[in-house]
Scaffold this motif. Structure first.
Motif, PDB file in Angstrom:
ATOM      1  N   ARG A   1      39.094   5.948  15.339  1.00 24.29           N
ATOM      2  CA  ARG A   1      39.510   4.839  16.182  1.00 24.29           C
ATOM      3  C   ARG A   1      40.935   4.946  16.707  1.00 24.29           C
ATOM      4  N   SER A   2      41.758   5.820  16.100  1.00 23.31           N
ATOM      5  CA  SER A   2      43.164   5.875  16.497  1.00 23.31           C
ATOM      6  C   SER A   2      43.368   6.433  17.890  1.00 23.31           C
ATOM      7  N   GLY A   3      42.465   7.311  18.326  1.00 21.27           N
ATOM      8  CA  GLY A   3      42.653   7.967  19.620  1.00 21.27           C
ATOM      9  C   GLY A   3      43.656   9.090  19.585  1.00 21.27           C
ATOM     10  N   ASP A   4      44.134   9.442  18.378  1.00 21.01           N
ATOM     11  CA  ASP A   4      45.160  10.484  18.256  1.00 21.01           C
ATOM     12  C   ASP A   4      44.581  11.888  18.354  1.00 21.01           C
ATOM     13  N   LEU A   5      43.319  12.058  17.947  1.00 21.82           N
ATOM     14  CA  LEU A   5      42.759  13.400  17.823  1.00 21.82           C
ATOM     15  C   LEU A   5      42.031  13.809  19.098  1.00 21.82           C
ATOM     16  N   LEU A   6      42.552  14.850  19.737  1.00 22.04           N
ATOM     17  CA  LEU A   6      41.989  15.307  21.001  1.00 22.04           C
ATOM     18  C   LEU A   6      41.399  16.709  20.905  1.00 22.04           C
TER      19      LEU A   6
END
Length: 520
Positions: free
Chosen positions: A169-174
């Motif tokens: 959910r953080s959106g940090d991992l791309l």
């Protein structure tokens, strides 16, 4: 907790429930295996039966299977919404169940409540009935209920689940994700894909990478360095992935990021270190308070196995160069023999045991700074001297050992690191020898007439002859200058052995050691 403002969930019968609603709403997060939730649900059901036509009473179950169990156990008619993904629980920052939120008809939260406190529940139910309007308070046998009862840990904060939710959910991992077939052995898969250095690695699952990223304040998207030889962008996230694989802890990440930055400078010349057929590899030396914070070994077996921080920091650097930069043995990495140090070689200076200034202070940093020094070294070479009892004799022994670097006849040599053991340091300091005295003594002890160093029929290897034959009798020391001899103290209290870390070609045409301050 954060009262949910907008959401849509389904119940076990397929009906959709959207919030905000057009009337007051009482929202309760529950799970089946919580004793206090089971105490609370009959009370909520009583409100629903008494005023359910004027106020929404919704349970939010933290698992699909919980719904049928709770409905049957308590004969519930109130809606039970399915939060099996735990997304709503995550958004609401629920850490304890039961957790309740009471909203008025405008969607404003007027009361929050966790666990079971009888007085607070009585107040909550009175307010809910008042919001419903013209409602009759449900019949509840309050004297039969306990004065209070603690709640349980919510599922979204349980170890393992919390990290998975944060990673998702953080959106940090791309980074690109790789699906592994259910029947595949994960470790064998990593070997097959060429992600390892020949030893098993820790699978970099999203939750492990997210946890690793908590070790730094830097944005996961920040490009730390352009990694040779493929000149690929090394983001904080990409480096964190390889740090996980190396077995690092999140606390190590700032040191690993700093090591990557140093390795990718023009001065260090990581591409050249890879491409040479010599056995050079990056050697990491840590100074300052970080040594203790990271739990590094600087004492017995400091250059060997057995310490997680020593092993993982150096290994993470090598894996980043391999997996992000493409520096693989047999390809761009052309080392003829290599050495164990190319898996990892990382240690800390034992500053407290040294009679001299530590390396980073010599290089202009404050004693309270934590630093990484990176050196293109060829692995440890021991020098034994168990008999010298004064500085002059010991320095001559060290000098004779140092003279063998690259080749005994190769003088005017470049940078090297001398790792002096505590017992040798005591002998030197006891004779009043400073680091500069040691450097000068090594140069004097290794000075040879140029004519002895020139390659000849007996030994073709050697130093080039001088342009002026008159210089053949000129004394040439082992090193280009005294400042090329770096000195640190490490190792066990017992044992009159020191180590030398030889180099590759040093200087502007090769590699220059780099010291950088570790930043969080």
């Amino acid at each position: 907790m954060k009262p949910p403002a907008v959401f849509t969930l389904r119940d076990d019968r397929g009906a959709t429930y959207a919030f905000p609603a057009s009337r007051p709403t009482l929202l309760a997060f529950v799970k089946e295996d919580c004793e206090t939730c089971n105490l609370a649900l009959p009370l909520l059901e009583a409100i629903h039966r008494a005023a359910g036509d004027r106020i929404n009473v919704w349970g939010v179950a933290q698992g699909t299977d919980d719904i049928s169990i709770l409905r049957e156990r308590h004969g519930l008619t109130m809606p039970l919404l399915d939060d099996d993904t735990l997304d709503l629980s995550y958004d609401a920052d629920i850490d304890t169940v039961p957790s309740l939120f009471l909203y008025d008809s405008s969607g404003a939260c007027v009361r929050e409540l966790t666990a079971f406190w009888k007085d607070e529940w009585q107040t909550l139910i009175d307010e809910a009935v008042a919001l419903a309007g013209n409602g009759q308070a449900p019949a509840i046998e309050w004297p039969a209920l306990p004065a209070n009862q603690p709640g349980c840990g919510a599922r979204n904060v349980l170890p393992g689940i919390a990290e998975k939710l944060a990673a998702r959910r953080s959106g940090d991992l791309l980074s690109r994700r790789i699906d592994v077939a259910e029947g595949d052995d994960l470790h064998e898969f990593m070997f097959d894909q060429g992600f390892t250095d020949g030893l098993p690695v820790v699978p970099p699952t999203p939750e492990r990478v997210w946890r690793m990223l908590q070790g730094t304040k830097r944005d996961p998207r920040d490009v730390v360095a352009v990694i040779p030889p493929n000149m690929a962008p090394g983001t904080v996230e990409k480096i964190a992935v390889n740090a996980v694989m190396a077995g690092a802890e999140p606390a190590y990440l700032p040191a690993i990021l700093t090591a990557i930055e140093a390795a990718c400078t023009d001065e260090f010349n990581m591409h050249g270190v890879l491409a040479t057929t010599w056995l050079a590899g990056p050697i990491v030396i840590v100074n300052g308070p970080a040594r203790h914070k990271l739990g590094m070994n600087m004492q017995g077996n400091a250059l060997g196995q057995g310490n997680r921080a020593n092993a993982a920091i150096g290994r993470a650097l090598q894996l980043v160069v391999r997996n992000v930069g493409g520096g693989r043995p047999g390809e761009v990495d052309r080392a003829t023999l290599g050495g164990p140090h190319k898996y990892t070689c990382c240690f800390a200076e034992w500053e407290e045991r040294s009679p001299w200034e530590p390396l980073h202070v010599e290089r202009g940093f404050a004693a309270e700074d934590s630093t990484i020094t990176l050196f293109a070294g060829s692995g440890p070479q021991p020098i034994a001297d168990q008999l010298s009892r004064d500085g002059r004799s010991l320095v001559r022994s060290l000098a004779l050992g140092l003279e063998s670097l690259w080749h005994p006849k190769m003088h005017n040599f470049g940078e090297t690191f001398l790792v002096i053991s505590p017992e040798h340091a005591d002998t030197l300091a006891g004779s009043g020898w400073s680091k500069d005295d040691i450097r000068k003594g090594i140069q004097e002890a290794t000075a040879r007439p140029w004519r002895e160093l020139v390659g000849d029929a007996a030994c073709a290897e050697g130093t080039r002859p001088p342009k002026d034959p008159a210089d053949l009798d000129k004394l040439v020391p082992k090193f280009r200058s005294e400042r090329e001899i770096n000195i640190v103290v490490a190792g066990g209290e017992a044992g009159m052995f020191s180590h030398v870390l030889g180099n590759w070609v040093s200087g502007p045409m090769g590699s220059i050691s780099i010291t950088r301050k570790i930043a969080e």
